[in-house]
Write a protein that holds these residues in place. Structure first.
Motif, PDB file in Angstrom:
ATOM      1  N   PHE A 154      44.739 -31.351 -55.549  1.00  0.00           N
ATOM      2  CA  PHE A 154      44.080 -30.049 -55.410  1.00  0.00           C
ATOM      3  C   PHE A 154      44.970 -29.062 -54.676  1.00  0.00           C
ATOM      4  CE2 PHE A 154      42.859 -32.462 -51.628  1.00  0.00           C
ATOM      5  CZ  PHE A 154      43.073 -31.544 -50.603  1.00  0.00           C
ATOM      6  N   ALA A 155      44.635 -27.789 -54.862  1.00  0.00           N
ATOM      7  CA  ALA A 155      45.268 -26.680 -54.144  1.00  0.00           C
ATOM      8  C   ALA A 155      44.165 -25.716 -53.720  1.00  0.00           C
ATOM      9  CB  ALA A 155      46.299 -25.972 -55.018  1.00  0.00           C
ATOM     10  N   GLU A 156      44.300 -25.164 -52.535  1.00  0.00           N
ATOM     11  CA  GLU A 156      43.284 -24.264 -51.995  1.00  0.00           C
ATOM     12  C   GLU A 156      43.945 -22.998 -51.465  1.00  0.00           C
ATOM     13  OE1 GLU A 156      39.949 -26.825 -49.791  1.00  0.00           O
ATOM     14  OE2 GLU A 156      41.966 -27.282 -49.064  1.00  0.00           O
ATOM     15  N   ALA A 157      43.173 -21.926 -51.446  1.00  0.00           N
ATOM     16  CA  ALA A 157      43.610 -20.670 -50.838  1.00  0.00           C
ATOM     17  C   ALA A 157      42.380 -19.955 -50.302  1.00  0.00           C
ATOM     18  CB  ALA A 157      44.347 -19.784 -51.841  1.00  0.00           C
ATOM     19  N   GLY A 158      42.533 -19.315 -49.159  1.00  0.00           N
ATOM     20  CA  GLY A 158      41.406 -18.610 -48.570  1.00  0.00           C
ATOM     21  C   GLY A 158      41.879 -17.526 -47.620  1.00  0.00           C
ATOM     22  N   ALA A 159      41.044 -16.520 -47.451  1.00  0.00           N
ATOM     23  CA  ALA A 159      41.367 -15.411 -46.560  1.00  0.00           C
ATOM     24  C   ALA A 159      40.104 -14.989 -45.827  1.00  0.00           C
ATOM     25  CB  ALA A 159      41.950 -14.227 -47.333  1.00  0.00           C
ATOM     26  N   MET A 160      40.319 -14.483 -44.624  1.00  0.00           N
ATOM     27  CA  MET A 160      39.205 -14.033 -43.785  1.00  0.00           C
ATOM     28  C   MET A 160      39.459 -12.596 -43.359  1.00  0.00           C
ATOM     29  SD  MET A 160      36.318 -15.021 -42.376  1.00  0.00           S
ATOM     30  CE  MET A 160      36.449 -16.815 -42.409  1.00  0.00           C
ATOM     31  N   GLY A 161      38.422 -11.781 -43.404  1.00  0.00           N
ATOM     32  CA  GLY A 161      38.499 -10.412 -42.926  1.00  0.00           C
ATOM     33  C   GLY A 161      37.435 -10.156 -41.890  1.00  0.00           C
ATOM     34  N   ASN A 162      37.686  -9.177 -41.027  1.00  0.00           N
ATOM     35  CA  ASN A 162      36.714  -8.824 -39.990  1.00  0.00           C
ATOM     36  C   ASN A 162      36.826  -7.326 -39.725  1.00  0.00           C
ATOM     37  OD1 ASN A 162      34.710  -9.209 -38.077  1.00  0.00           O
ATOM     38  ND2 ASN A 162      36.154  -9.640 -36.436  1.00  0.00           N
ATOM     39  N   PHE A 163      36.226  -6.557 -40.603  1.00  0.00           N
ATOM     40  CA  PHE A 163      36.285  -5.105 -40.510  1.00  0.00           C
ATOM     41  C   PHE A 163      34.908  -4.538 -40.812  1.00  0.00           C
ATOM     42  CE2 PHE A 163      37.964  -6.731 -44.485  1.00  0.00           C
ATOM     43  CZ  PHE A 163      37.149  -6.156 -45.442  1.00  0.00           C
ATOM     44  N   ALA A 164      34.649  -3.348 -40.297  1.00  0.00           N
ATOM     45  CA  ALA A 164      33.320  -2.750 -40.422  1.00  0.00           C
ATOM     46  C   ALA A 164      33.168  -1.961 -41.714  1.00  0.00           C
ATOM     47  CB  ALA A 164      33.044  -1.841 -39.213  1.00  0.00           C
ATOM     48  N   LYS A 165      34.130  -1.085 -41.995  1.00  0.00           N
ATOM     49  CA  LYS A 165      34.028  -0.219 -43.162  1.00  0.00           C
ATOM     50  C   LYS A 165      34.778  -0.825 -44.327  1.00  0.00           C
ATOM     51  CE  LYS A 165      34.663   4.579 -44.637  1.00  0.00           C
ATOM     52  NZ  LYS A 165      35.178   5.924 -44.249  1.00  0.00           N
ATOM     53  N   ALA A 166      34.092  -0.987 -45.446  1.00  0.00           N
ATOM     54  CA  ALA A 166      34.703  -1.603 -46.626  1.00  0.00           C
ATOM     55  C   ALA A 166      35.185  -0.519 -47.571  1.00  0.00           C
ATOM     56  CB  ALA A 166      33.697  -2.503 -47.325  1.00  0.00           C
ATOM     57  N   LYS A 191      48.572 -10.963 -47.138  1.00  0.00           N
ATOM     58  CA  LYS A 191      49.049 -11.621 -45.930  1.00  0.00           C
ATOM     59  C   LYS A 191      47.932 -12.325 -45.168  1.00  0.00           C
ATOM     60  CE  LYS A 191      52.992  -8.549 -45.166  1.00  0.00           C
ATOM     61  NZ  LYS A 191      53.664  -7.625 -44.217  1.00  0.00           N
ATOM     62  N   ASP A 192      46.695 -12.009 -45.504  1.00  0.00           N
ATOM     63  CA  ASP A 192      45.569 -12.673 -44.852  1.00  0.00           C
ATOM     64  C   ASP A 192      45.294 -14.056 -45.437  1.00  0.00           C
ATOM     65  OD1 ASP A 192      44.930 -10.535 -43.089  1.00  0.00           O
ATOM     66  OD2 ASP A 192      43.989  -9.469 -44.757  1.00  0.00           O
ATOM     67  N   PHE A 193      45.917 -14.387 -46.564  1.00  0.00           N
ATOM     68  CA  PHE A 193      45.622 -15.643 -47.242  1.00  0.00           C
ATOM     69  C   PHE A 193      46.391 -16.808 -46.626  1.00  0.00           C
ATOM     70  CE2 PHE A 193      43.687 -13.070 -50.445  1.00  0.00           C
ATOM     71  CZ  PHE A 193      42.774 -13.901 -51.053  1.00  0.00           C
ATOM     72  N   LEU A 194      45.701 -17.942 -46.527  1.00  0.00           N
ATOM     73  CA  LEU A 194      46.303 -19.225 -46.190  1.00  0.00           C
ATOM     74  C   LEU A 194      46.088 -20.162 -47.373  1.00  0.00           C
ATOM     75  CD1 LEU A 194      45.009 -19.678 -42.521  1.00  0.00           C
ATOM     76  CD2 LEU A 194      47.246 -18.813 -43.238  1.00  0.00           C
ATOM     77  N   SER A 195      47.018 -21.074 -47.582  1.00  0.00           N
ATOM     78  CA  SER A 195      46.912 -21.978 -48.728  1.00  0.00           C
ATOM     79  C   SER A 195      47.393 -23.367 -48.332  1.00  0.00           C
ATOM     80  CB  SER A 195      47.712 -21.451 -49.925  1.00  0.00           C
ATOM     81  OG  SER A 195      49.063 -21.251 -49.575  1.00  0.00           O
ATOM     82  N   ASP A 196      46.992 -24.352 -49.123  1.00  0.00           N
ATOM     83  CA  ASP A 196      47.422 -25.726 -48.892  1.00  0.00           C
ATOM     84  C   ASP A 196      47.356 -26.502 -50.199  1.00  0.00           C
ATOM     85  OD1 ASP A 196      44.781 -26.895 -49.327  1.00  0.00           O
ATOM     86  OD2 ASP A 196      44.235 -26.213 -47.342  1.00  0.00           O
ATOM     87  N   VAL A 197      47.948 -27.679 -50.201  1.00  0.00           N
ATOM     88  CA  VAL A 197      47.866 -28.624 -51.310  1.00  0.00           C
ATOM     89  C   VAL A 197      47.537 -29.987 -50.728  1.00  0.00           C
ATOM     90  CG1 VAL A 197      49.453 -27.371 -52.829  1.00  0.00           C
ATOM     91  CG2 VAL A 197      50.356 -29.045 -51.211  1.00  0.00           C
ATOM     92  N   PRO A 237      49.459 -27.938 -45.171  1.00  0.00           N
ATOM     93  CA  PRO A 237      49.366 -26.472 -45.139  1.00  0.00           C
ATOM     94  C   PRO A 237      50.670 -25.824 -45.591  1.00  0.00           C
ATOM     95  CG  PRO A 237      49.679 -27.326 -42.926  1.00  0.00           C
ATOM     96  CD  PRO A 237      49.544 -28.523 -43.828  1.00  0.00           C
ATOM     97  N   LEU A 238      50.563 -24.756 -46.356  1.00  0.00           N
ATOM     98  CA  LEU A 238      51.737 -24.059 -46.877  1.00  0.00           C
ATOM     99  C   LEU A 238      52.100 -22.810 -46.075  1.00  0.00           C
ATOM    100  CD1 LEU A 238      50.971 -24.259 -50.705  1.00  0.00           C
ATOM    101  CD2 LEU A 238      52.358 -25.813 -49.314  1.00  0.00           C
ATOM    102  N   ASN A 239      51.258 -22.415 -45.128  1.00  0.00           N
ATOM    103  CA  ASN A 239      51.490 -21.174 -44.372  1.00  0.00           C
ATOM    104  C   ASN A 239      51.357 -21.440 -42.879  1.00  0.00           C
ATOM    105  OD1 ASN A 239      49.547 -20.198 -46.978  1.00  0.00           O
ATOM    106  ND2 ASN A 239      51.572 -19.281 -46.819  1.00  0.00           N
ATOM    107  N   ARG A 240      52.157 -22.360 -42.371  1.00  0.00           N
ATOM    108  CA  ARG A 240      52.078 -22.696 -40.944  1.00  0.00           C
ATOM    109  C   ARG A 240      52.525 -21.530 -40.070  1.00  0.00           C
ATOM    110  NH1 ARG A 240      55.749 -27.310 -40.055  1.00  0.00           N
ATOM    111  NH2 ARG A 240      54.617 -27.737 -38.127  1.00  0.00           N
ATOM    112  N   ASN A 241      53.558 -20.801 -40.484  1.00  0.00           N
ATOM    113  CA  ASN A 241      54.012 -19.653 -39.698  1.00  0.00           C
ATOM    114  C   ASN A 241      52.969 -18.545 -39.686  1.00  0.00           C
ATOM    115  OD1 ASN A 241      56.530 -20.776 -39.015  1.00  0.00           O
ATOM    116  ND2 ASN A 241      57.456 -20.088 -40.928  1.00  0.00           N
TER     117      ASN A 241
END
Length: 297
Positions: A190-202, A220-226, A251-255
């Motif tokens: 499997f492979a996964e990707a996800g991003a989180m946002g925290n803002f008021a105005k969309a 740049k908000d996305f993190l991914s793994d395999v 994890p593919l985005n450790r930095n």
């Protein structure tokens, strides 16, 4: 808090309370197959709308009251904040059966709350932002960015996707141990990707090259793994079905995961006198591999 009722504050303080109204719709279609418990095929579609009226303890205030015995006491009381929240959640999962009991699966989940959730930083009032956790989404942990620790990202908007390929390793095990009878063994890549946002105005930007649907939601908000997973089906006492799994993820985005933690640490060090600064507690990269094991019904 007085000596006559020392626990009154802790018994009566409400950190979070809410009135909610929800509308939920779900469609599910599973194909009847002999291995549907360990390798299901079909479709699942979910939509949820929730209107919330939460009252959150924004922080604790020092009231400095005087109790009846005449002695000054410090009493902390809740500084409450009332909110109005609209929440939208949509999820779609498809598992496509292929020849030789192979399965191609993909799923996508999106969740949105129309507010910016305050985080606890320690720089504001006493415990300011610490009690907003019922309003936060989180990313990290098994099957929700398995390559990253729990609570890697927190916020009020989340987008997550997963692609997997399942195939049988051994379809008939015929092995028994004590009261456990092992049936078959499957594997999944499997492979996964996800991003989180925290803002008021969309600010909606669906066709932007730099942004993902919203102005404050970028690639740049996305993190991914395999990763890979082994799943085994078994029975106990001849009729009670059980399952075992072992999963490893990289994890593919450790930095990228390290950057916000390192930035927060550097800001905290900048506020200290030079003689009090040190490298103790400096954030490090997460592990290259994470392992999960489970046994259940």
């Amino acid at each position: 808090v007085g000596p006559e009722k020392p626990l009154r504050f802790y018994n009566e303080l409400e950190f979070y309370a809410a009135h909610e109204l929800s509308l939920f719709w779900s469609y599910r279609k599973l194909n009847p197959t002999s291995d549907s418990r360990i390798n299901p095929t079909g479709r699942n579609l979910v939509f949820l709308y929730r209107y919330m009226m939460p009252t959150v303890t924004d922080s604790l205030a020092d009231l400095s009251l005087t109790v009846p015995d005449g002695l000054p006491r410090d009493q902390f009381g809740p500084a409450k904040r009332q909110l109005r929240v609209n929440e939208y959640i949509g999820a779609y999962q498809e598992r496509i059966g292929l020849p030789f009991k192979n399965t191609l699966s993909f799923e996508i989940l999106g969740a949105y709350r129309n507010l910016r959730v305050k985080n606890y930083t320690g720089d504001g009032g006493l415990f300011e932002g610490a009690f907003y956790w019922p309003l936060r989404y989180t990313l990290g942990g098994p099957n929700f960015l398995s390559g990253y620790p729990y609570f890697t990202r927190r916020g009020s908007k989340v987008l997550y996707g997963r692609l997997g390929y399942t195939f049988p390793l051994i379809q008939r095990l015929r092995i028994s141990f004590l009261n456990f009878h092992f049936v078959n063994l499957y594997a999944e890549l499997f492979a996964e990707a996800g991003a989180m946002g925290n803002f008021a105005k969309a600010n909606f930007k669906p066709f932007s090259k730099k942004h993902i649907l919203f102005e404050d939601f970028t690639s740049k908000d996305f993190l991914s793994d395999v990763g890979a997973e082994l799943r085994m089906r078994l029975f106990t006492f001849y009729r009670i079905p059980m399952g075992i799994f072992f999963q490893v993820a990289h994890p593919l985005n450790r930095n990228r995961e390290l950057e916000p933690r390192l930035r927060a640490w550097e800001e905290s060090q900048a506020g200290l006198p030079p003689e009090q600064r040190s490298d103790e507690g400096r954030p490090e990269k997460i592990d290259k591999f994470r392992f999960y094991f489970g046994l259940g019904f």
